[in-house]
Design an enzyme around this catalytic site. Structure first.
Site, mmCIF file in Angstrom:
data_model
loop_
_atom_site.group_PDB
_atom_site.id
_atom_site.type_symbol
_atom_site.label_atom_id
_atom_site.label_comp_id
_atom_site.label_asym_id
_atom_site.label_seq_id
_atom_site.Cartn_x
_atom_site.Cartn_y
_atom_site.Cartn_z
ATOM 1 N N GLY A 103 0.803 -1.219 0.000
ATOM 2 C CA GLY A 103 0.000 0.000 0.000
ATOM 3 C C GLY A 103 0.830 1.260 0.000
ATOM 4 O O GLY A 103 0.413 2.294 0.541
ATOM 5 N N LYS B 294 17.823 0.696 -15.061
ATOM 6 C CA LYS B 294 17.163 1.386 -13.942
ATOM 7 C C LYS B 294 18.077 1.429 -12.717
ATOM 8 O O LYS B 294 18.123 2.418 -12.001
ATOM 9 C CB LYS B 294 15.856 0.664 -13.598
ATOM 10 C CG LYS B 294 15.074 1.276 -12.415
ATOM 11 C CD LYS B 294 14.420 2.578 -12.802
ATOM 12 C CE LYS B 294 13.714 3.262 -11.634
ATOM 13 N NZ LYS B 294 12.608 2.489 -11.069
#
Length: 306
Positions: A15, A187
């Protein structure tokens, strides 16, 4: 690439900012469930909905939420958006994914790759997120920079993830790469060059370009990465770092945010991985080692001050 069955249900484990951002965009097309660590967050998402902020406007989105530990996950596709250091916990609870065919891992760094082999019988996909997202509270996320999510297959096939690109969701594209290692290294280099320096210096990303000594520090750091990472085109890789700095000039890196809020960082997955590669090759990386310990020290100091 051809997809398998159509996706109906999507699960998102985590979350945080990225988990909530994905939930905000995909909830228009799919049944989305967010699996959180804390029950308080799950309850707030269920009761108040997800508040999505974009270009100054706020939208309320209804979705399902529950704690990961209590979940019976039977979604068609699951995104894992927790921090890299929480991946071991996910793997320890891999029985929760018995009914899931395709799992997508979206973490910074590359330290988690070696942990994913227990799931190799599934379609395991790794990806990178090039969006900017800021979590304001347990049920509010702001899209601060539009980018893309790039996915590559680690084990198996792309499975149902192929269908993600078919929806053509505005401002939230998915792309697919053929080589997972090249994608993650690209990345990793950006994260390793920008995040630790901005966290140590307490500066915005763009200051690495504006202040010449900071720029030189970043170049010196990159010169170490070139020695141990499989970089195909060094000039192109450096230009990509500079480009990301420019595009995110006003942003504070996630590592700086973690340090400022006394949270554990992902330094092990980022510079720790670079140092591990140096050790394997017998190459010492003094600048990377110094910066690694500097961030570790800031972590420890923040924990003591809590």
């Amino acid at each position: 690439m051809e997809g398998e069955e159509e996706i109906v249900k999507i699960g998102i484990v985590g979350g945080g900012a990225i988990g909530l951002l994905i939930a905000a965009y995909l909830s228009n097309e799919y049944e989305v469930t967010v699996y959180t660590r804390r029950s308080a967050q799950a309850q707030r998402l269920m009761n108040e909905g997800l508040r999505f902020v974009k270009r100054g406007e706020t939208k309320r989105i209804s979705l399902q939420a529950m704690t990961f530990a209590e979940a019976n996950i039977n979604d068609d596709l699951v995104f894992i958006t927790v921090k890299q250091y929480d991946i071991a916990t996910i793997i320890n609870h891999r029985n929760l994914f018995d009914q899931v065919k395709t799992v997508v891992f979206l973490q910074n760094g590359m330290g988690h790759i070696k942990l994913l082999s227990p799931l190799m019988e599934k379609n395991i996909i790794v990806g990178i997120v090039e969006h900017g997202a800021l979590k304001h509270d347990d049920h509010t996320v702001e899209h601060t920079g539009i980018g893309k999510i790039v996915l590559a297959s680690l084990y198996g096939t792309f499975g149902q993830a192929v269908n993600l690109s078919a929806k053509s969701i505005s401002d939230f594209p998915f792309e697919f790469a053929n080589n997972w290692e090249n994608m993650l290294v690209k990345k990793l280099i950006v994260n390793a060059a920008i995040n630790p320096l901005t966290a140590l210096l307490r500066i915005k990303n763009g200051d690495l370009l504006k202040v010449k000594p900071y720029y030189e520090m970043m170049k010196l750091l990159f010169s170490e990465f070139k020695q141990v990472l499989p970089i195909e085109d060094e000039q192109k890789a450096w230009e990509h770092i500079v480009s990301v700095c420019q595009k995110t000039a006003e942003n504070y890196s996630s590592m700086l945010m973690d340090i400022s809020q006394n949270r554990k960082t992902e330094i092990d997955a980022i510079l720790g991985y670079v140092l591990e590669k140096g050790k394997e090759l017998g190459i010492t990386l003094p600048l990377s080692q110094f910066l690694f310990y500097a961030i570790k020290g800031l972590e420890e100091g923040g924990t003591k001050n809590e």
